[in-house]
Every structure is written in C-alpha cells, then in structure tokens.
Write an enzyme that holds these catalytic residues in place. Sequence first.
Site, PDB file in Angstrom:
ATOM      1  CG  HIS A 142      -2.085  -0.915   1.110  1.00 50.50           C
ATOM      2  ND1 HIS A 142      -2.007  -2.232   1.516  1.00 50.50           N
ATOM      3  CD2 HIS A 142      -3.351  -0.738   0.630  1.00 50.50           C
ATOM      4  CE1 HIS A 142      -3.173  -2.827   1.290  1.00 50.50           C
ATOM      5  NE2 HIS A 142      -4.002  -1.951   0.760  1.00 50.50           N
ATOM      6  CE  LYS A 146      -3.830  -0.523   4.755  1.00 46.59           C
ATOM      7  NZ  LYS A 146      -5.153   0.074   5.039  1.00 46.59           N
TER       8      LYS A 146
END
Length: 251
Positions: A142, A146
Amino acid sequence: MIKVLICGIAGHMGGNILELLKGDGEAEAVCGVDLHAPENFAGKVYKSFDEVSEKVDVVIDFSSPACLEGELEFCAKNAVPAVIAATGHTPAQLELIDEYSKKVAIFRTANFSVGVNLLVKLVREAAAFLGEKYDIEIIEKHHNLKKDAPSGTALMLAESANSAFEDKKPYVCGREGIVGARGREIGLHAVRGGTIVGEHEVMFCGEDEIITLSHSARSKKVFAAGAIRAAKWIAGKPAGLYDMKNLLSEL
C-alpha cells in the site's frame, strides 16, 4: 433519491465518493462529517455526528476508527444504516460494531472491490483443496500514508484461508532474526511505499511448485464505487451485520 452522509468527506476516499455521486440517479451526498470541508461541496460539513441536523438514509464511513462510537450512536438513534469502510479497528471496536448491528443495519468489509471478494473466495477454495502440504504466505502493498498493518484485506484473506483449517493456524506478521524452521503459521508481510493503491498476493508454497493468487487495484475509485453500491443496497434493510457476500449473493 437516497440521501448519503459521508464520514471523512474531505479525505481521498471521500472525494472519490463525491465525484462518483455527481450525476448518480439513485443517491446523492447531502452532508458530511470531517474536521475540514472539501472544496466544491455545497452541503454542510460537521465536525461531529452530534451536530448533524439533516435527515439522511445511509452513512458511508471512510474516515478513521476514532469516529466509530459517535457514528454508531447517531445511526442507532436515527435508524440510519451504516457502511463502514474504515479499517484498523481494535477488537473492542469490532465488538461494538457487532453490538450495534442488533439495533441497526451495518455493512462492514475490509475491502469493497468485487475482485478482492472473488479473491477471498478463491483463496478459501484453494486452501481447502491444497491442505497442509502447502505453506501460505500473504504479501500486501500500500501507499506510504496507510496507518495500519497488515491491511484489513490481508487479514480477511488470512481468515479465508484459515477457515479451511478450522481457524487453527496462527498468524506471523513479518519475520526477523533467527526464527528457525517455518511452522504451521500463515505469514503476513506489509510493504509501504509511494502511491501504491493496493496489491495483495497469496502464495501457496508446496514441494517444487508455487501457486499464486493476486489482485491489484489501479485506482481507489473501485473501493468508492463498491461502497456506494453497498449504501444503495443496505438502505432500508433491517438491523443486522452485512458484508459483500450478502450483496453479491443478490446480484
């Protein structure tokens, strides 16, 4: 027309939902809850659910777990279903969601992509078919903003695989140092960098062969579109805890 309250309306996902709802013939964003107000939004944005005065039909939450308690109280008080798309909830917060689902309809899943939910199903079937002879490793990637790791989707994939073994396999998040031979665990590994939207890979590693199932999201709009679909679906539903399996079963 379904009236939508967006929690986290000024965030990236809130912006995606606003964009997709423009011109939608079935749903519209009427207000939001956030510390900031997005540009080019005519509706009111409140700093907390206590301040909301509009009558809405459903809440879409792409904020943070910090908003959860106020959101659930608002939904239960006003009989408004909630689509919870935020991740990183504590075990106590997950219990709270279960408790409130007895009072109001709640749609919760770690990932709103149809493709990811197909992957979850395939992982469960592969784990049941391959059995104990194959080691399971999950790699998720990600963007660098995040906050939680492993991702909610990675945990959902691990739970899907583990269901084939009566949930008996422990999870190991990353490995470091002299860890010895691998045991019966399911390994989870998180990569964070750049602007990666979301990539998940499940490896079944056997003797002399590796089977890999994977999904790659190219845009966050796939998650926003899934949340909007869930919001339309859950509006008017009775109290209960729903997820993508319920929605997809009716398509």
